[in-house]
Design a protein around this motif. Sequence first.
Motif, mmCIF file in Angstrom:
data_model
loop_
_atom_site.group_PDB
_atom_site.id
_atom_site.type_symbol
_atom_site.label_atom_id
_atom_site.label_comp_id
_atom_site.label_asym_id
_atom_site.label_seq_id
_atom_site.Cartn_x
_atom_site.Cartn_y
_atom_site.Cartn_z
ATOM 1 N N PHE A 183 0.852 -1.181 0.000
ATOM 2 C CA PHE A 183 0.000 0.000 0.000
ATOM 3 C C PHE A 183 0.891 1.235 0.000
ATOM 4 O O PHE A 183 1.826 1.327 0.780
ATOM 5 N N PRO A 184 0.640 2.214 -0.900
ATOM 6 C CA PRO A 184 1.516 3.395 -0.988
ATOM 7 C C PRO A 184 1.693 4.076 0.362
ATOM 8 O O PRO A 184 0.722 4.313 1.082
ATOM 9 N N ALA A 185 2.928 4.374 0.702
ATOM 10 C CA ALA A 185 3.240 4.894 2.034
ATOM 11 C C ALA A 185 2.484 6.173 2.341
ATOM 12 O O ALA A 185 2.078 6.413 3.483
ATOM 13 N N SER A 226 -2.306 6.613 -16.355
ATOM 14 C CA SER A 226 -1.129 7.316 -15.866
ATOM 15 C C SER A 226 -0.961 7.044 -14.377
ATOM 16 O O SER A 226 -1.883 6.577 -13.696
ATOM 17 N N GLU A 227 0.229 7.349 -13.875
ATOM 18 C CA GLU A 227 0.496 7.139 -12.461
ATOM 19 C C GLU A 227 -0.479 7.939 -11.598
ATOM 20 O O GLU A 227 -0.966 7.452 -10.568
ATOM 21 N N GLU A 228 -0.800 9.157 -12.026
ATOM 22 C CA GLU A 228 -1.736 9.985 -11.267
ATOM 23 C C GLU A 228 -3.120 9.352 -11.228
ATOM 24 O O GLU A 228 -3.765 9.330 -10.181
ATOM 25 N N MET A 229 -3.562 8.812 -12.359
ATOM 26 C CA MET A 229 -4.874 8.192 -12.413
ATOM 27 C C MET A 229 -4.916 6.932 -11.550
ATOM 28 O O MET A 229 -5.895 6.665 -10.859
ATOM 29 N N ARG A 230 -3.835 6.138 -11.613
ATOM 30 C CA ARG A 230 -3.796 4.920 -10.790
ATOM 31 C C ARG A 230 -3.854 5.276 -9.313
ATOM 32 O O ARG A 230 -4.507 4.604 -8.509
ATOM 33 N N MET A 231 -3.163 6.370 -8.921
ATOM 34 C CA MET A 231 -3.191 6.792 -7.531
ATOM 35 C C MET A 231 -4.592 7.246 -7.127
ATOM 36 O O MET A 231 -5.054 6.966 -6.016
ATOM 37 N N ASN A 232 -5.286 7.914 -8.047
ATOM 38 C CA ASN A 232 -6.652 8.325 -7.751
ATOM 39 C C ASN A 232 -7.558 7.125 -7.515
ATOM 40 O O ASN A 232 -8.413 7.126 -6.619
ATOM 41 N N LEU A 283 -6.551 4.165 -6.492
ATOM 42 C CA LEU A 283 -6.150 3.569 -5.221
ATOM 43 C C LEU A 283 -6.689 4.362 -4.032
ATOM 44 O O LEU A 283 -7.085 3.798 -3.018
ATOM 45 N N GLU A 284 -6.707 5.687 -4.155
ATOM 46 C CA GLU A 284 -7.247 6.514 -3.077
ATOM 47 C C GLU A 284 -8.734 6.253 -2.880
ATOM 48 O O GLU A 284 -9.224 6.192 -1.748
ATOM 49 N N THR A 285 -9.449 6.095 -3.990
ATOM 50 C CA THR A 285 -10.871 5.782 -3.892
ATOM 51 C C THR A 285 -11.076 4.420 -3.250
ATOM 52 O O THR A 285 -11.953 4.239 -2.388
ATOM 53 N N VAL A 306 -9.343 -6.197 -13.774
ATOM 54 C CA VAL A 306 -8.318 -6.560 -12.795
ATOM 55 C C VAL A 306 -8.982 -6.510 -11.421
ATOM 56 O O VAL A 306 -10.070 -5.943 -11.260
ATOM 57 N N TYR A 307 -8.328 -7.122 -10.459
ATOM 58 C CA TYR A 307 -8.916 -7.238 -9.123
ATOM 59 C C TYR A 307 -8.004 -6.563 -8.110
ATOM 60 O O TYR A 307 -6.812 -6.876 -8.026
ATOM 61 N N LEU A 308 -8.546 -5.593 -7.382
ATOM 62 C CA LEU A 308 -7.806 -4.944 -6.299
ATOM 63 C C LEU A 308 -8.171 -5.630 -4.993
ATOM 64 O O LEU A 308 -9.353 -5.738 -4.654
ATOM 65 N N ARG A 309 -7.166 -6.098 -4.291
ATOM 66 C CA ARG A 309 -7.418 -6.785 -3.019
ATOM 67 C C ARG A 309 -6.581 -6.158 -1.918
ATOM 68 O O ARG A 309 -5.362 -6.053 -2.028
ATOM 69 N N GLY A 310 -7.243 -5.731 -0.864
ATOM 70 C CA GLY A 310 -6.562 -5.208 0.311
ATOM 71 C C GLY A 310 -6.629 -6.205 1.447
ATOM 72 O O GLY A 310 -7.633 -6.890 1.632
ATOM 73 N N GLU A 311 -5.548 -6.301 2.178
ATOM 74 C CA GLU A 311 -5.492 -7.191 3.337
ATOM 75 C C GLU A 311 -4.885 -6.448 4.516
ATOM 76 O O GLU A 311 -4.034 -5.568 4.342
ATOM 77 N N ALA A 312 -5.333 -6.790 5.697
ATOM 78 C CA ALA A 312 -4.789 -6.183 6.915
ATOM 79 C C ALA A 312 -4.876 -7.181 8.049
ATOM 80 O O ALA A 312 -5.718 -8.096 8.040
#
Length: 306
Positions: free
Chosen positions: A16-18, A99-105, A107-109, A281-287
């Motif tokens: 996860f981005p720092a 773009s990197e900016e779009m990917r970050m957006n 990820l933020e969502t 694609v599938y985004l998966r978060g784990e904690a």
Amino acid sequence: MALPNTANAITKGTMFPAELVPEFLNKVRGHSSLAKMSGAKPTPFNGNTLFTFAMDNEVDIVAEAGAKSAGGATVGTKTVTPIKIEYGARVSDEFLWASEEMRMNILETFAEGWSKKVARGLDIMAMHGVNPRTGLAASTLIGTNNFDSAVSNSVTYLANSSTADANIEAAIALVQGGEYDVSGAILGNTIKGALAAMTGPDGHRLYPDLAWGNNPGAINGLPVDTNSTVEFNSALSRAYVGDFANLFRWGIAKELPIEVIRYGNPDNDSTAGDLAGHNQVYLRGEAFVGWAIMDPAGFAKVVAST
């Protein structure tokens, strides 16, 4: 057509981005009633053993050259066992080309939605001891490490009760009767609505700050939070009171892995099918989340009659 720049794409196993980690943790604290009431910052847990240290007696007056008597202390332990939780979502594979900016957006969502689910999950697990996604039977991984199972101080709330405030007072009295402090209360929607509807002899609302679904943060000087998680899955719980500030501990691993999965059926969804076959694609978060109720006697619950 140019191929996507895979060197810049976020790939499977990327952490996860720092820069999003502090924001994520703050959102968890803000939407979890237990985290909010504990007033503590999340502490990374790796199966830690926490020590409890209770003084058994009061201080003693000692005369000049007088003999000292024993004070005594009881030392106990609480083991915090982290539980792995996950959440995933399918998104268009345009994510890989962006773009990197779009990917970050994106990820933020995702992070915003995920943080709310983690926060809500912490409450549901620690309050009721169930898997938030199924919400049915008690989780064997959680066991009795939850307020419904561990806390024995209990006050019965009757449906449509006009004495909701008296129920809260009685719960507080149970905690204070055991010589514990009460640092806050967490209310479910049922008892919150009952309190909001209560009026005095002059017809004015006794608790106007709770009207229209408001969450005032404090009532009569006591920190209060309201949350639908109290009554999750038709649970009988209506409210919890106690010393959340000192007797509830929680933690979440700060290394938050997020995977971008490009192939297969990672959510085992037979209807959605294969990712590549549907341009997804599938985004998966784990904690890893852990918590401990340091002393159940320092809490009380208001529960509905069966």
